[in-house]
Write a protein that holds these residues in place. Sequence first.
Motif, PDB file in Angstrom:
ATOM      1  N   LEU A 196       1.981  -5.611  -0.634  1.00  0.00           N
ATOM      2  CA  LEU A 196       0.719  -5.009  -0.214  1.00  0.00           C
ATOM      3  C   LEU A 196      -0.420  -5.974  -0.497  1.00  0.00           C
ATOM      4  O   LEU A 196      -0.681  -6.312  -1.644  1.00  0.00           O
ATOM      5  N   PHE A 197      -1.097  -6.417   0.531  1.00  0.00           N
ATOM      6  CA  PHE A 197      -2.268  -7.286   0.398  1.00  0.00           C
ATOM      7  C   PHE A 197      -3.504  -6.409   0.543  1.00  0.00           C
ATOM      8  O   PHE A 197      -3.670  -5.735   1.563  1.00  0.00           O
ATOM      9  N   ASP A 198      -4.379  -6.416  -0.459  1.00  0.00           N
ATOM     10  CA  ASP A 198      -5.574  -5.582  -0.401  1.00  0.00           C
ATOM     11  C   ASP A 198      -6.528  -6.006  -1.513  1.00  0.00           C
ATOM     12  O   ASP A 198      -6.147  -6.737  -2.431  1.00  0.00           O
ATOM     13  N   LEU A 199      -7.747  -5.515  -1.423  1.00  0.00           N
ATOM     14  CA  LEU A 199      -8.740  -5.749  -2.477  1.00  0.00           C
ATOM     15  C   LEU A 199      -8.711  -4.660  -3.543  1.00  0.00           C
ATOM     16  O   LEU A 199      -9.113  -4.897  -4.677  1.00  0.00           O
ATOM     17  N   ASN A 200      -8.249  -3.473  -3.202  1.00  0.00           N
ATOM     18  CA  ASN A 200      -8.287  -2.336  -4.113  1.00  0.00           C
ATOM     19  C   ASN A 200      -7.082  -2.374  -5.054  1.00  0.00           C
ATOM     20  O   ASN A 200      -5.998  -1.874  -4.741  1.00  0.00           O
ATOM     21  N   ALA A 201      -7.287  -2.958  -6.235  1.00  0.00           N
ATOM     22  CA  ALA A 201      -6.194  -3.136  -7.188  1.00  0.00           C
ATOM     23  C   ALA A 201      -5.661  -1.810  -7.716  1.00  0.00           C
ATOM     24  O   ALA A 201      -4.449  -1.657  -7.899  1.00  0.00           O
ATOM     25  N   GLU A 202      -6.539  -0.850  -7.966  1.00  0.00           N
ATOM     26  CA  GLU A 202      -6.091   0.433  -8.527  1.00  0.00           C
ATOM     27  C   GLU A 202      -5.110   1.132  -7.580  1.00  0.00           C
ATOM     28  O   GLU A 202      -4.009   1.526  -7.982  1.00  0.00           O
ATOM     29  N   LEU A 203      -5.503   1.290  -6.323  1.00  0.00           N
ATOM     30  CA  LEU A 203      -4.618   1.931  -5.351  1.00  0.00           C
ATOM     31  C   LEU A 203      -3.403   1.067  -5.034  1.00  0.00           C
ATOM     32  O   LEU A 203      -2.282   1.575  -4.902  1.00  0.00           O
ATOM     33  N   GLY A 204      -3.616  -0.225  -4.918  1.00  0.00           N
ATOM     34  CA  GLY A 204      -2.526  -1.135  -4.568  1.00  0.00           C
ATOM     35  C   GLY A 204      -1.433  -1.180  -5.613  1.00  0.00           C
ATOM     36  O   GLY A 204      -0.246  -1.126  -5.288  1.00  0.00           O
ATOM     37  N   GLU A 205      -1.821  -1.281  -6.874  1.00  0.00           N
ATOM     38  CA  GLU A 205      -0.829  -1.307  -7.966  1.00  0.00           C
ATOM     39  C   GLU A 205      -0.053   0.001  -8.013  1.00  0.00           C
ATOM     40  O   GLU A 205       1.169   0.003  -8.182  1.00  0.00           O
ATOM     41  N   ALA A 206      -0.757   1.128  -7.859  1.00  0.00           N
ATOM     42  CA  ALA A 206      -0.094   2.435  -7.914  1.00  0.00           C
ATOM     43  C   ALA A 206       0.903   2.590  -6.773  1.00  0.00           C
ATOM     44  O   ALA A 206       2.040   3.045  -6.985  1.00  0.00           O
ATOM     45  N   LEU A 207       0.512   2.210  -5.564  1.00  0.00           N
ATOM     46  CA  LEU A 207       1.411   2.345  -4.430  1.00  0.00           C
ATOM     47  C   LEU A 207       2.591   1.380  -4.542  1.00  0.00           C
ATOM     48  O   LEU A 207       3.731   1.754  -4.253  1.00  0.00           O
ATOM     49  N   ALA A 208       2.336   0.161  -4.971  1.00  0.00           N
ATOM     50  CA  ALA A 208       3.430  -0.802  -5.139  1.00  0.00           C
ATOM     51  C   ALA A 208       4.453  -0.280  -6.144  1.00  0.00           C
ATOM     52  O   ALA A 208       5.662  -0.387  -5.917  1.00  0.00           O
ATOM     53  N   GLN A 209       3.976   0.311  -7.219  1.00  0.00           N
ATOM     54  CA  GLN A 209       4.892   0.871  -8.215  1.00  0.00           C
ATOM     55  C   GLN A 209       5.691   2.027  -7.611  1.00  0.00           C
ATOM     56  O   GLN A 209       6.901   2.122  -7.804  1.00  0.00           O
TER      57      GLN A 209
END
Length: 77
Positions: free
Chosen positions: A35-48
């Motif tokens: 997932l490439f994105d600027l939103n680390a909070e949402l990105g980390e949660a979704l990747a997990q």
Amino acid sequence: MKLDSTISAVITGGASGLGAATARRLAGHGVKVALFDLNAELGEALAQELGGVFCPVNITSSAEVDAAFAKARAANG
């Protein structure tokens, strides 16, 4: 199209909206997602949630894009 764990995908804007929906759909078929994105909070949660990798990146920066692809390759091949 064959979708399984032999496929790796990069999803720009992957932390939310259409990008997140695409990531969920692909991961549901076993595809390894980055997932490439600027939103680390949402990105980390979704990747997990998906067993993928989050790559913080501003796609207008060549250096950040290169670093994100390096991180994605290291995680997903």
